[in-house]
Scaffold this active site. Sequence first.
Site, PDB file in Angstrom:
ATOM      1  CG  ASP A  11      58.575   5.058  89.729  1.00 39.29           C
ATOM      2  OD1 ASP A  11      57.672   4.263  89.399  1.00 39.29           O
ATOM      3  OD2 ASP A  11      59.257   5.674  88.895  1.00 39.29           O
ATOM      4  CB  SER A  12      60.037   0.971  88.313  1.00 43.74           C
ATOM      5  OG  SER A  12      59.481   1.989  87.501  1.00 43.74           O
ATOM      6  CB  CYS A  74      55.601   2.150  90.235  1.00 43.10           C
ATOM      7  SG  CYS A  74      55.787   1.150  88.771  1.00 43.10           S
ATOM      8  CD  GLU A 153      64.048   6.799  83.280  1.00 38.38           C
ATOM      9  OE1 GLU A 153      65.209   7.055  83.589  1.00 38.38           O
ATOM     10  OE2 GLU A 153      63.149   6.533  84.109  1.00 38.38           O
ATOM     11  CB  CYS A 185      52.853   5.493  82.711  1.00 39.82           C
ATOM     12  SG  CYS A 185      54.634   5.193  82.757  1.00 39.82           S
ATOM     13  CG  HIS A 187      58.555   7.634  83.054  1.00 40.15           C
ATOM     14  ND1 HIS A 187      58.308   6.778  84.101  1.00 40.15           N
ATOM     15  CD2 HIS A 187      59.906   7.648  82.890  1.00 40.15           C
ATOM     16  CE1 HIS A 187      59.456   6.293  84.537  1.00 40.15           C
ATOM     17  NE2 HIS A 187      60.436   6.804  83.828  1.00 40.15           N
TER      18      HIS A 187
HETATM   19  N1  DGL Z   1      56.950   3.499  86.846  1.00 40.78           N
HETATM   20  C1  DGL Z   1      56.349   2.798  85.737  1.00 40.78           C
HETATM   21  C2  DGL Z   1      54.837   3.028  85.742  1.00 40.78           C
HETATM   22  O1  DGL Z   1      54.352   4.006  86.266  1.00 40.78           O
HETATM   23  C3  DGL Z   1      56.955   3.222  84.412  1.00 40.78           C
HETATM   24  C4  DGL Z   1      58.368   2.754  84.220  1.00 40.78           C
HETATM   25  C5  DGL Z   1      58.513   1.251  84.254  1.00 40.78           C
HETATM   26  O2  DGL Z   1      58.084   0.557  83.310  1.00 40.78           O
HETATM   27  O3  DGL Z   1      59.037   0.748  85.248  1.00 40.78           O
HETATM   28  O4  DGL Z   1      54.121   2.221  85.225  1.00 40.78           O
END
Ligand code: DGL
Length: 270
Positions: A11-12, A74, A153, A185, A187
């Site tokens: 993931d990011s 992600c 976060e 997403c 999060h």
């Molecule tokens: N992991 C990203 C997503 O699921 C969310 C956080 C980001 O913008 O990197 O889209």
Amino acid sequence: MADPRPIGLFDSGIGGLTVFRALGRRLPGEQILYLGDTARVPYGNKSRETVTRYTRECAHFLLRRQIKALVVACNTASALALPALLSELPVPTLGVLQPGAARACRLSASGRIGVIGTEATIRSGAYTEAIHRIRPGSEVFGVACPLFVPLAEEGWTEGEVERLVAQRYLSAFDGKGIDTLVLGCTHYPLLKGVIREALGPAIQLVDSAEAAAEEAARLLEAHELLDDRERGGEPHFYVTDSSQRFAEVGSRFLGTSMGRLEQVDITGES
Ligand code: DGL
């Protein structure tokens, strides 16, 4: 035959732990290597070119660690980069977008489906395309909710501020008649409570983390890659920036300490 090689998941940043947790519950016999690109998060406000470069580096870093399958946790990477990269990845690979879209199509009675995600995910139209492919004639309404990421976060998930932010974003669905909303997403499942409160009980929420874990189990089975041990090897977490914050927020989120956690440099991986 059991295949003890690990599954790679990236993931990011930290949000992919929602997918990690869902995957661990669904496939307790597997070992998971988790990579969080915490030095470059967020991906959700970046261009397709940049997200594709980052996604390639994350994937190749994990591939060098003998993974048997790859899960792109992600949504932004799944939406913007995965289609272009699939052909260069030598192991079965799964993004979170397709399973989330498929589950929404199955659950929606009216075919009027909302999707929330980062700016890049919504702008890409990838969820809309995937839903239309599975269920032609459905109506898809996308809304970007960028502030949900920093709130999650920060661990702010059920207070007054998050409630107001959710009401403000989700009022965009007023009058649209949706019966299903995709949390597109990593999060957003953390903010399920305030999202549900803002929308009311009639709208079903689709958690793409859970949908992806189900699909990952099917994919591994189809490729005869499942590990049927009762308990998989210890997970290993890699991050691209200081691990302290990841350890703090991550262990709060998982309800257990993060175990093996290592900071790595992945620039130039290919
Ligand atoms: N992991 C990203 C997503 O699921 C969310 C956080 C980001 O913008 O990197 O889209």
